[in-house]
Design a protein around this motif. Sequence first.
Motif, PDB file in Angstrom:
ATOM      1  N   THR A 119      74.204  54.500  10.867  1.00  0.00           N
ATOM      2  CA  THR A 119      74.456  55.365   9.590  1.00  0.00           C
ATOM      3  C   THR A 119      75.769  54.697   9.033  1.00  0.00           C
ATOM      4  O   THR A 119      76.646  54.162   9.667  1.00  0.00           O
ATOM      5  CB  THR A 119      74.577  56.705   9.933  1.00  0.00           C
ATOM      6  OG1 THR A 119      75.517  56.904  10.813  1.00  0.00           O
ATOM      7  CG2 THR A 119      73.369  57.075  10.570  1.00  0.00           C
ATOM      8  N   PRO A 120      76.155  55.081   7.729  1.00  0.00           N
ATOM      9  CA  PRO A 120      77.549  54.677   7.043  1.00  0.00           C
ATOM     10  C   PRO A 120      78.662  55.409   7.873  1.00  0.00           C
ATOM     11  O   PRO A 120      79.652  54.816   8.195  1.00  0.00           O
ATOM     12  CB  PRO A 120      77.344  55.274   5.825  1.00  0.00           C
ATOM     13  CG  PRO A 120      76.070  55.473   5.547  1.00  0.00           C
ATOM     14  CD  PRO A 120      75.273  55.696   6.708  1.00  0.00           C
ATOM     15  N   VAL A 121      78.428  56.641   8.426  1.00  0.00           N
ATOM     16  CA  VAL A 121      79.457  57.324   9.147  1.00  0.00           C
ATOM     17  C   VAL A 121      79.749  56.171  10.442  1.00  0.00           C
ATOM     18  O   VAL A 121      80.974  55.945  10.873  1.00  0.00           O
ATOM     19  CB  VAL A 121      79.027  58.642   9.643  1.00  0.00           C
ATOM     20  CG1 VAL A 121      80.007  59.359  10.721  1.00  0.00           C
ATOM     21  CG2 VAL A 121      78.972  59.522   8.528  1.00  0.00           C
TER      22      VAL A 121
ATOM     23  N   ASN B 176      85.921  54.123  13.998  1.00  0.00           N
ATOM     24  CA  ASN B 176      86.857  53.164  14.613  1.00  0.00           C
ATOM     25  C   ASN B 176      86.816  53.404  16.073  1.00  0.00           C
ATOM     26  O   ASN B 176      87.692  53.115  16.857  1.00  0.00           O
ATOM     27  CB  ASN B 176      88.095  53.268  13.946  1.00  0.00           C
ATOM     28  CG  ASN B 176      88.600  51.710  13.942  1.00  0.00           C
ATOM     29  OD1 ASN B 176      88.045  50.864  14.181  1.00  0.00           O
ATOM     30  ND2 ASN B 176      89.883  51.784  13.634  1.00  0.00           N
ATOM     31  N   HIS B 177      85.855  54.635  16.286  1.00  0.00           N
ATOM     32  CA  HIS B 177      85.832  54.777  18.058  1.00  0.00           C
ATOM     33  C   HIS B 177      84.439  55.046  18.467  1.00  0.00           C
ATOM     34  O   HIS B 177      83.589  55.486  17.954  1.00  0.00           O
ATOM     35  CB  HIS B 177      86.582  56.001  18.254  1.00  0.00           C
ATOM     36  CG  HIS B 177      87.158  56.400  19.395  1.00  0.00           C
ATOM     37  ND1 HIS B 177      86.630  56.995  20.387  1.00  0.00           N
ATOM     38  CD2 HIS B 177      88.553  55.869  19.954  1.00  0.00           C
ATOM     39  CE1 HIS B 177      87.224  57.133  21.610  1.00  0.00           C
ATOM     40  NE2 HIS B 177      88.253  56.329  21.302  1.00  0.00           N
TER      41      HIS B 177
ATOM     42  N   GLU C 134      90.103  50.043  24.960  1.00  0.00           N
ATOM     43  CA  GLU C 134      89.568  51.293  25.721  1.00  0.00           C
ATOM     44  C   GLU C 134      88.418  51.024  26.786  1.00  0.00           C
ATOM     45  O   GLU C 134      88.530  51.451  27.744  1.00  0.00           O
ATOM     46  CB  GLU C 134      89.262  52.498  24.816  1.00  0.00           C
ATOM     47  CG  GLU C 134      90.377  53.052  24.115  1.00  0.00           C
ATOM     48  CD  GLU C 134      90.084  54.416  23.097  1.00  0.00           C
ATOM     49  OE1 GLU C 134      89.203  55.106  23.631  1.00  0.00           O
ATOM     50  OE2 GLU C 134      90.938  54.414  22.245  1.00  0.00           O
ATOM     51  N   THR C 135      87.537  50.423  26.109  1.00  0.00           N
ATOM     52  CA  THR C 135      86.359  50.011  27.186  1.00  0.00           C
ATOM     53  C   THR C 135      86.853  49.198  28.170  1.00  0.00           C
ATOM     54  O   THR C 135      86.462  49.488  29.384  1.00  0.00           O
ATOM     55  CB  THR C 135      85.236  49.499  26.105  1.00  0.00           C
ATOM     56  OG1 THR C 135      85.029  50.345  25.094  1.00  0.00           O
ATOM     57  CG2 THR C 135      84.034  49.322  27.025  1.00  0.00           C
TER      58      THR C 135
ATOM     59  N   LEU D 253      78.136  47.124  20.788  1.00  0.00           N
ATOM     60  CA  LEU D 253      79.520  47.746  20.675  1.00  0.00           C
ATOM     61  C   LEU D 253      80.521  47.654  21.659  1.00  0.00           C
ATOM     62  O   LEU D 253      81.843  47.904  21.039  1.00  0.00           O
ATOM     63  CB  LEU D 253      78.997  49.724  21.011  1.00  0.00           C
ATOM     64  CG  LEU D 253      77.855  50.078  20.109  1.00  0.00           C
ATOM     65  CD1 LEU D 253      77.363  51.587  20.805  1.00  0.00           C
ATOM     66  CD2 LEU D 253      78.551  50.334  18.630  1.00  0.00           C
ATOM     67  N   LEU D 254      80.262  47.188  22.758  1.00  0.00           N
ATOM     68  CA  LEU D 254      81.472  46.567  23.545  1.00  0.00           C
ATOM     69  C   LEU D 254      82.023  45.461  22.895  1.00  0.00           C
ATOM     70  O   LEU D 254      83.326  45.381  23.019  1.00  0.00           O
ATOM     71  CB  LEU D 254      80.852  45.983  24.852  1.00  0.00           C
ATOM     72  CG  LEU D 254      81.804  45.304  25.725  1.00  0.00           C
ATOM     73  CD1 LEU D 254      82.976  46.330  26.374  1.00  0.00           C
ATOM     74  CD2 LEU D 254      81.334  44.974  26.923  1.00  0.00           C
TER      75      LEU D 254
END
Length: 142
Positions: free
Chosen positions: A26-28, A33-34, A103-104, A61-62
């Motif tokens: 989705t656009p959101v 950024n997290h 963070e990951t 995502l990673l």
Amino acid sequence: WRRRFSADDPSVKHLEKELTVLDAMTPVELASNHRTVFTAQAKKLIAEKSGTTLKFVDQVLLEHDILRADRRWYMIRMQFNQPLPKTFEDRQHMAEYDRPLSETEKEMRQEMIDKFSKKTERTKPKRMNKIWFRHPTCGGNR
């Protein structure tokens, strides 16, 4: 850009597969950024919509998180007027000592440390009540 590469190239197919994952967001989610935006249900829906596996969505995502850390690192280097890496090999070499972890990556590193420390954790030896234990023999009472 598609004309420059052959359609049979596996790296191009991988990029197209990643693009289908990004198109399914989705656009959101794209603007976020997290990684906390991506709940387990959202990841499952993205995988279903893009026709890929949940593991592949996690991998995309990673990679995005790692690239975000790279962008932050580049901005820090530019801020202090330090040279940016020219090639991927330069990036690998410079990242070993200079690049901050994402963070990951921090979480993955902590999981590995916890797993290793649990494996090497010292346990108390088993308590022994009787030091000498004589097996019964077939010779009767001795």
